[in-house]
Scaffold this motif. Structure first.
Motif, mmCIF file in Angstrom:
data_model
loop_
_atom_site.group_PDB
_atom_site.id
_atom_site.type_symbol
_atom_site.label_atom_id
_atom_site.label_comp_id
_atom_site.label_asym_id
_atom_site.label_seq_id
_atom_site.Cartn_x
_atom_site.Cartn_y
_atom_site.Cartn_z
ATOM 1 N N GLU A 2 52.215 59.625 44.383
ATOM 2 C CA GLU A 2 52.395 58.269 43.878
ATOM 3 C C GLU A 2 51.177 57.418 44.248
ATOM 4 N N ILE A 3 50.660 56.688 43.275
ATOM 5 C CA ILE A 3 49.528 55.799 43.513
ATOM 6 C C ILE A 3 50.055 54.377 43.629
ATOM 7 N N ARG A 4 49.729 53.718 44.730
ATOM 8 C CA ARG A 4 50.170 52.337 44.952
ATOM 9 C C ARG A 4 48.939 51.465 45.165
ATOM 10 N N PRO A 5 48.753 50.461 44.322
ATOM 11 C CA PRO A 5 47.594 49.579 44.498
ATOM 12 C C PRO A 5 47.768 48.699 45.732
ATOM 13 N N ASP A 6 46.666 48.339 46.334
ATOM 14 C CA ASP A 6 46.663 47.421 47.466
ATOM 15 C C ASP A 6 46.805 46.014 46.886
ATOM 16 N N THR A 7 48.006 45.448 46.951
ATOM 17 C CA THR A 7 48.271 44.163 46.295
ATOM 18 C C THR A 7 47.448 43.035 46.898
ATOM 19 N N LYS A 8 47.240 43.058 48.198
ATOM 20 C CA LYS A 8 46.435 42.010 48.838
ATOM 21 C C LYS A 8 45.004 42.043 48.298
ATOM 22 N N GLN A 9 44.446 43.232 48.204
ATOM 23 C CA GLN A 9 43.084 43.380 47.704
ATOM 24 C C GLN A 9 43.007 43.027 46.212
ATOM 25 N N LEU A 10 44.023 43.380 45.457
ATOM 26 C CA LEU A 10 44.049 43.064 44.029
ATOM 27 C C LEU A 10 44.100 41.551 43.806
ATOM 28 N N LEU A 11 44.890 40.846 44.621
ATOM 29 C CA LEU A 11 44.938 39.385 44.521
ATOM 30 C C LEU A 11 43.601 38.769 44.932
ATOM 31 N N GLU A 12 42.980 39.335 45.950
ATOM 32 C CA GLU A 12 41.666 38.830 46.355
ATOM 33 C C GLU A 12 40.653 39.038 45.236
ATOM 34 N N LEU A 13 40.690 40.195 44.588
ATOM 35 C CA LEU A 13 39.802 40.481 43.459
ATOM 36 C C LEU A 13 40.022 39.476 42.334
ATOM 37 N N ALA A 14 41.266 39.169 42.049
ATOM 38 C CA ALA A 14 41.586 38.237 40.958
ATOM 39 C C ALA A 14 41.001 36.853 41.197
ATOM 40 N N HIS A 15 40.843 36.469 42.456
ATOM 41 C CA HIS A 15 40.362 35.123 42.786
ATOM 42 C C HIS A 15 38.938 35.108 43.336
ATOM 43 N N TYR A 16 38.284 36.248 43.331
ATOM 44 C CA TYR A 16 36.931 36.341 43.887
ATOM 45 C C TYR A 16 35.924 35.794 42.888
ATOM 46 N N LYS A 17 35.004 34.969 43.377
ATOM 47 C CA LYS A 17 33.984 34.375 42.517
ATOM 48 C C LYS A 17 32.611 34.942 42.868
ATOM 49 N N MET A 18 31.770 35.001 41.860
ATOM 50 C CA MET A 18 30.404 35.483 42.043
ATOM 51 C C MET A 18 29.674 34.515 42.968
ATOM 52 N N PRO A 19 29.117 35.016 44.080
ATOM 53 C CA PRO A 19 28.529 34.120 45.069
ATOM 54 C C PRO A 19 27.090 33.673 44.785
ATOM 55 N N TYR A 20 26.425 34.292 43.825
ATOM 56 C CA TYR A 20 25.026 33.939 43.577
ATOM 57 C C TYR A 20 24.627 34.297 42.148
ATOM 58 N N GLY A 21 23.425 33.872 41.776
ATOM 59 C CA GLY A 21 22.847 34.264 40.499
ATOM 60 C C GLY A 21 23.283 33.412 39.328
ATOM 61 N N LYS A 22 22.979 33.895 38.164
ATOM 62 C CA LYS A 22 23.249 33.201 36.902
ATOM 63 C C LYS A 22 24.721 32.832 36.743
ATOM 64 N N TYR A 23 25.602 33.663 37.244
ATOM 65 C CA TYR A 23 27.042 33.457 37.073
ATOM 66 C C TYR A 23 27.730 32.980 38.357
ATOM 67 N N LYS A 24 26.959 32.373 39.248
ATOM 68 C CA LYS A 24 27.499 31.868 40.513
ATOM 69 C C LYS A 24 28.695 30.950 40.247
ATOM 70 N N GLY A 25 29.780 31.191 40.998
ATOM 71 C CA GLY A 25 30.973 30.362 40.884
ATOM 72 C C GLY A 25 31.981 30.828 39.847
ATOM 73 N N ARG A 26 31.631 31.814 39.045
ATOM 74 C CA ARG A 26 32.584 32.334 38.048
ATOM 75 C C ARG A 26 33.435 33.431 38.666
ATOM 76 N N TYR A 27 34.691 33.469 38.217
ATOM 77 C CA TYR A 27 35.541 34.585 38.625
ATOM 78 C C TYR A 27 34.916 35.882 38.114
ATOM 79 N N LEU A 28 35.053 36.942 38.886
ATOM 80 C CA LEU A 28 34.479 38.224 38.468
ATOM 81 C C LEU A 28 35.043 38.680 37.130
ATOM 82 N N VAL A 29 36.291 38.365 36.859
ATOM 83 C CA VAL A 29 36.896 38.761 35.584
ATOM 84 C C VAL A 29 36.220 38.048 34.401
ATOM 85 N N ASP A 30 35.554 36.926 34.676
ATOM 86 C CA ASP A 30 34.877 36.173 33.622
ATOM 87 C C ASP A 30 33.425 36.597 33.419
#
Length: 80
Positions: A2-30
């Motif tokens: 059985e594969i179980r995703p790490d929900t804490k890490q998945l939520l962090e990924l969902a809210h993680y923003k690009m810290p630098y560069g052209k897309y600084k401040g954008r969510y990674l999903v964007d």
């Protein structure tokens, strides 16, 4: 097996923003797919950011972005 995703890490990924560069401040999903592909070709950064960018490339490449957007909506990040 059985594969179980790490929900804490998945939520962090969902809210993680690009810290630098052209897309600084954008969510990674964007981030545009070609930008993620470029990182894949040039090499992902070390650490958490690199892991998250690589994961986001897989998510986008498999059209799973709606899952991340749903997580953002249903589990908003608490203001600091």
């Amino acid at each position: 097996m059985e594969i179980r995703p790490d929900t804490k890490q998945l939520l962090e990924l969902a809210h993680y923003k690009m810290p630098y560069g052209k897309y600084k401040g954008r969510y990674l999903v964007d981030l545009p797919l070609p930008y993620l592909v470029w990182f894949s070709q040039k090499g992902f950064p070390e650490g958490k950011l690199g892991n998250f960018l690589q994961t986001m490339l897989i998510i986008k490449d498999n059209n799973l972005e709606p899952i991340i957007r749903k997580l953002q909506k249903e589990f908003p990040k608490e203001s600091a």
